[in-house]
Design a protein around this motif. Structure first.
Motif, mmCIF file in Angstrom:
data_model
loop_
_atom_site.group_PDB
_atom_site.id
_atom_site.type_symbol
_atom_site.label_atom_id
_atom_site.label_comp_id
_atom_site.label_asym_id
_atom_site.label_seq_id
_atom_site.Cartn_x
_atom_site.Cartn_y
_atom_site.Cartn_z
ATOM 1 N N GLN A 126 0.972 -1.223 0.039
ATOM 2 C CA GLN A 126 0.047 -0.067 -0.098
ATOM 3 C C GLN A 126 0.934 1.209 -0.062
ATOM 4 N N VAL A 127 0.699 2.033 -1.031
ATOM 5 C CA VAL A 127 1.386 3.316 -0.990
ATOM 6 C C VAL A 127 0.760 4.414 -0.154
ATOM 7 N N GLN A 128 1.745 5.147 0.697
ATOM 8 C CA GLN A 128 1.106 6.068 1.426
ATOM 9 C C GLN A 128 2.149 7.443 1.151
ATOM 10 N N LEU A 129 1.465 8.561 1.262
ATOM 11 C CA LEU A 129 2.234 9.769 1.133
ATOM 12 C C LEU A 129 1.781 10.520 2.363
ATOM 13 N N VAL A 130 3.046 11.217 2.845
ATOM 14 C CA VAL A 130 2.762 12.087 4.000
ATOM 15 C C VAL A 130 3.283 13.312 3.938
ATOM 16 N N CYS A 174 7.529 15.345 1.427
ATOM 17 C CA CYS A 174 6.281 14.589 1.261
ATOM 18 C C CYS A 174 7.124 13.074 1.313
ATOM 19 N N VAL A 191 6.991 9.314 1.071
ATOM 20 C CA VAL A 191 6.287 8.102 0.423
ATOM 21 C C VAL A 191 6.728 6.765 0.900
ATOM 22 N N SER A 192 5.767 5.845 1.305
ATOM 23 C CA SER A 192 5.954 4.601 1.651
ATOM 24 C C SER A 192 5.514 3.568 0.930
ATOM 25 N N TYR A 244 -2.034 8.110 -6.319
ATOM 26 C CA TYR A 244 -1.847 8.211 -4.876
ATOM 27 C C TYR A 244 -1.725 9.691 -4.382
ATOM 28 N N GLY A 260 -1.633 12.245 -0.792
ATOM 29 C CA GLY A 260 -1.411 12.551 0.535
ATOM 30 C C GLY A 260 -2.479 13.217 1.104
ATOM 31 N N GLN A 261 -2.405 13.486 2.354
ATOM 32 C CA GLN A 261 -3.640 14.217 3.226
ATOM 33 C C GLN A 261 -3.798 15.615 3.132
#
Length: 124
Positions: A1-5, A22, A24-25, A113, A115-116
């Protein structure tokens, strides 16, 4: 699962600077074209600038030309947005987005994808 913070937003006076990050994981960061978008209250999300997975940034939006710079560090899975000479009209939520092997589209729907977002508020 790709997550951007995203991080780095805040309140700053006009003329000041900010550096947005930003992280990314998930997935393979070096394969992603990374874009920055922003959305001001009551307005549509707009493209700011992107950096391609193969290297090289796109032309920035006219409203930020000469003030915003994008960069990436593939070793840290992070993309950066350096914002200088901030203006009140730069106030918005800033989002980063990832597009696998993308060309650096200006269209938000091209990015898979997101981020928030991080809030940037510029005071006069």
């Amino acid at each position: 699962q790709v997550q951007l913070v995203e991080s780095g937003g805040g309140l700053v006076q006009a003329g000041g600077s900010l550096s947005l990050h930003c992280a990314v994981s998930g997935g393979t960061f070096s394969n992603y074209t990374m874009g920055w978008f922003r959305q001001a209250p009551g307005k549509e999300r707009e493209f700011v600038i992107a950096i391609r997975w193969s290297g090289g940034s796109t032309s920035p939006a006219d409203s930020v030309k000469g003030r915003f710079t994008i960069s990436r560090d593939n070793a840290k899975n992070t993309v950066y947005l350096q914002i200088n000479s901030l203006k009140v009209e730069d106030t918005a939520v800033y989002y980063c987005a990832a597009e696998p092997y993308g060309r650096g589209s200006l269209v938000a729907g091209s990015y898979a994808y997101w981020g928030q977002g991080t809030q940037v508020t510029v005071s006069s």
